[in-house]
Motif scaffolding. Structure first.
Motif, PDB file in Angstrom:
ATOM      1  N   PHE A 172       0.919  16.645  87.584  1.00  0.00           N
ATOM      2  CA  PHE A 172       0.920  15.624  86.532  1.00  0.00           C
ATOM      3  C   PHE A 172       1.104  16.256  85.150  1.00  0.00           C
ATOM      4  N   ALA A 173       0.514  17.438  84.933  1.00  0.00           N
ATOM      5  CA  ALA A 173       0.697  18.119  83.653  1.00  0.00           C
ATOM      6  C   ALA A 173       2.158  18.526  83.467  1.00  0.00           C
ATOM      7  N   ALA A 174       2.806  18.985  84.540  1.00  0.00           N
ATOM      8  CA  ALA A 174       4.217  19.375  84.447  1.00  0.00           C
ATOM      9  C   ALA A 174       5.108  18.169  84.179  1.00  0.00           C
ATOM     10  N   ILE A 175       4.773  17.015  84.759  1.00  0.00           N
ATOM     11  CA  ILE A 175       5.526  15.786  84.494  1.00  0.00           C
ATOM     12  C   ILE A 175       5.421  15.407  83.014  1.00  0.00           C
ATOM     13  N   ILE A 176       4.196  15.424  82.497  1.00  0.00           N
ATOM     14  CA  ILE A 176       3.981  15.074  81.087  1.00  0.00           C
ATOM     15  C   ILE A 176       4.689  16.076  80.183  1.00  0.00           C
ATOM     16  N   ASN A 177       4.606  17.358  80.527  1.00  0.00           N
ATOM     17  CA  ASN A 177       5.289  18.389  79.736  1.00  0.00           C
ATOM     18  C   ASN A 177       6.799  18.215  79.767  1.00  0.00           C
ATOM     19  N   SER A 178       7.323  17.733  80.890  1.00  0.00           N
ATOM     20  CA  SER A 178       8.771  17.511  80.985  1.00  0.00           C
ATOM     21  C   SER A 178       9.217  16.442  80.002  1.00  0.00           C
ATOM     22  N   ILE A 179       8.421  15.395  79.865  1.00  0.00           N
ATOM     23  CA  ILE A 179       8.767  14.306  78.949  1.00  0.00           C
ATOM     24  C   ILE A 179       8.664  14.759  77.492  1.00  0.00           C
ATOM     25  N   PHE A 180       7.517  15.322  77.143  1.00  0.00           N
ATOM     26  CA  PHE A 180       7.308  15.713  75.753  1.00  0.00           C
ATOM     27  C   PHE A 180       8.060  16.992  75.406  1.00  0.00           C
ATOM     28  N   GLY A 181       8.365  17.821  76.417  1.00  0.00           N
ATOM     29  CA  GLY A 181       9.166  19.010  76.161  1.00  0.00           C
ATOM     30  C   GLY A 181      10.567  18.655  75.712  1.00  0.00           C
ATOM     31  N   ILE A 182      11.142  17.601  76.319  1.00  0.00           N
ATOM     32  CA  ILE A 182      12.463  17.130  75.898  1.00  0.00           C
ATOM     33  C   ILE A 182      12.412  16.634  74.453  1.00  0.00           C
ATOM     34  N   ILE A 183      11.376  15.876  74.142  1.00  0.00           N
ATOM     35  CA  ILE A 183      11.249  15.329  72.787  1.00  0.00           C
ATOM     36  C   ILE A 183      11.099  16.449  71.756  1.00  0.00           C
ATOM     37  N   LEU A 184      10.232  17.426  72.048  1.00  0.00           N
ATOM     38  CA  LEU A 184      10.036  18.540  71.117  1.00  0.00           C
ATOM     39  C   LEU A 184      11.326  19.339  70.924  1.00  0.00           C
TER      40      LEU A 184
ATOM     41  N   LYS B 251       9.846  23.454  59.616  1.00  0.00           N
ATOM     42  CA  LYS B 251      10.422  23.451  60.965  1.00  0.00           C
ATOM     43  C   LYS B 251      10.170  24.773  61.679  1.00  0.00           C
ATOM     44  N   LYS B 252      10.330  25.891  60.984  1.00  0.00           N
ATOM     45  CA  LYS B 252      10.129  27.199  61.605  1.00  0.00           C
ATOM     46  C   LYS B 252       8.676  27.401  62.011  1.00  0.00           C
ATOM     47  N   ILE B 253       7.756  26.862  61.220  1.00  0.00           N
ATOM     48  CA  ILE B 253       6.334  26.988  61.560  1.00  0.00           C
ATOM     49  C   ILE B 253       6.036  26.216  62.839  1.00  0.00           C
ATOM     50  N   ILE B 254       6.543  24.992  62.922  1.00  0.00           N
ATOM     51  CA  ILE B 254       6.328  24.177  64.121  1.00  0.00           C
ATOM     52  C   ILE B 254       6.994  24.822  65.333  1.00  0.00           C
ATOM     53  N   ASP B 255       8.180  25.375  65.112  1.00  0.00           N
ATOM     54  CA  ASP B 255       8.875  26.054  66.200  1.00  0.00           C
ATOM     55  C   ASP B 255       8.064  27.244  66.698  1.00  0.00           C
ATOM     56  N   GLY B 256       7.424  27.954  65.791  1.00  0.00           N
ATOM     57  CA  GLY B 256       6.590  29.086  66.183  1.00  0.00           C
ATOM     58  C   GLY B 256       5.319  28.664  66.901  1.00  0.00           C
ATOM     59  N   LEU B 257       4.782  27.504  66.530  1.00  0.00           N
ATOM     60  CA  LEU B 257       3.554  27.026  67.167  1.00  0.00           C
ATOM     61  C   LEU B 257       3.765  26.675  68.637  1.00  0.00           C
ATOM     62  N   ILE B 258       5.018  26.395  69.020  1.00  0.00           N
ATOM     63  CA  ILE B 258       5.303  26.079  70.425  1.00  0.00           C
ATOM     64  C   ILE B 258       4.888  27.236  71.324  1.00  0.00           C
ATOM     65  N   ASP B 259       5.046  28.457  70.842  1.00  0.00           N
ATOM     66  CA  ASP B 259       4.746  29.651  71.643  1.00  0.00           C
ATOM     67  C   ASP B 259       3.282  30.065  71.550  1.00  0.00           C
ATOM     68  N   LEU B 260       2.477  29.345  70.793  1.00  0.00           N
ATOM     69  CA  LEU B 260       1.073  29.723  70.623  1.00  0.00           C
ATOM     70  C   LEU B 260       0.324  29.848  71.951  1.00  0.00           C
ATOM     71  N   PRO B 261       0.515  28.938  72.930  1.00  0.00           N
ATOM     72  CA  PRO B 261      -0.191  29.107  74.215  1.00  0.00           C
ATOM     73  C   PRO B 261       0.142  30.405  74.928  1.00  0.00           C
ATOM     74  N   PHE B 262       1.323  30.994  74.668  1.00  0.00           N
ATOM     75  CA  PHE B 262       1.664  32.275  75.277  1.00  0.00           C
ATOM     76  C   PHE B 262       0.818  33.406  74.696  1.00  0.00           C
TER      77      PHE B 262
END
Length: 274
Positions: free
Chosen positions: A67-79, A91-102
């Motif tokens: 279910f988490a992967a399904i939700i990520n698929s939807i919002f991943g496309i939007i992001l 924009k660059k700050i937000i783009d960098g925040l995407i990798d924060l969980p890594f």
């Protein structure tokens, strides 16, 4: 005939190094896991992996990861769409925040999410106000897996959207298609292989995730226990064979799911090439 100059050494050396690396890093650990799991004996192996508590932990891990992967698929496309198609400040700050969980240690992520989504947390209080337990529940586990899985989908789709010529979208609109039809018939088929890759990576990461989940899960037997926690419990009891057996089943199921996703991608690429 002119001699071709290559930057890196030839096929034999690079192929040999590749096989050596894969054998040392991947095949030998997996082989030892299989041998260790087989050493427990078939009867004991089945008794361990078919224990109701273990079976329920598999259901929790795979169900929440799916279910988490399904939700990520939807919002991943939007992001990915927002980051590629629009220009805006920060924009660059937000783009960098995407990798924060890594970059964020999983234990730190787990503690932070538990604080935010607990009953008295900044976000959790709103969930509890409408009757949703956002911590120490399956909802909390799914939230944690969404957090650690979103970069896999977004980063896989971004390059495809960057390379996708907007003239195809303009042509579709000029031919009378609305925005939804243009997305469904023109854009989505192009990003679907990358979407499946991101989904598979997010799903696989979620199944094996431990650090960011164990804090927010609550670890209630037969309710919110995840499979990696059962492995840790066996290790704490010095039951190495039992831990290996559970890990082996987790490995086999994850491999079958990823293999199925890759098979779907392969068939899609063949159909697209026809």
């Amino acid at each position: 005939m002119a001699k071709v100059t290559r930057v890196i050494p030839g096929f034999r050396f690079t192929m040999g190094f590749t096989l050596f690396y894969l054998t040392l890093i991947v095949l030998i650990p997996l082989a030892s896991l299989i041998l260790k799991g087989g050493g427990i004996g078939f009867g004991k192996f089945l008794q361990t992996v078919l224990d109701p508590r273990v079976l329920h932990s598999y259901l929790v891990s795979f169900g929440c990861a799916f279910f988490a992967a399904i939700i990520n698929s939807i919002f991943g496309i939007i992001l990915a769409w927002v980051l590629v198609r629009y220009e805006f400040s920060c924009k660059k700050i937000i783009d960098g925040l995407i990798d924060l969980p890594f970059a964020l240690p999983t234990a730190v992520a787990g503690i932070a999410l538990t604080s935010l989504y607990s009953e008295n947390g900044w976000i959790g209080r709103f969930f509890y106000a409408i009757g949703i337990e956002s911590s120490f529940s399956l909802v909390g586990i799914t939230i944690a897996l969404i957090f650690i899985g979103i970069p896999f989908v977004t980063r896989n789709i971004q390059p495809i959207l960057k390379d996708l010529d907007t003239q195809y979208e303009e042509a579709s609109m000029m031919l009378g298609a609305n925005r939804w039809t243009t997305f469904r018939r023109v854009i989505f088929p192009e990003i679907l292989p990358s979407l499946l890759t991101g989904f598979g990576l997010a799903f696989a990461r979620g199944v094996g995730e431990y650090g960011s989940v164990v804090f927010i899960a609550g670890n209630t037997p037969m309710k919110t226990e995840i499979a990696p926690l059962m492995i840790m419990s066996k290790l704490e009891q010095y039951d190495y064979y039992g831990a290996t057996a559970i890990a082996l089943v987790l490995l086999i199921l994850s491999f079958l799911i990823l293999f199925s996703i890759n098979l779907i991608q392969w068939r899609m690429s063949r159909l697209k090439g026809i």
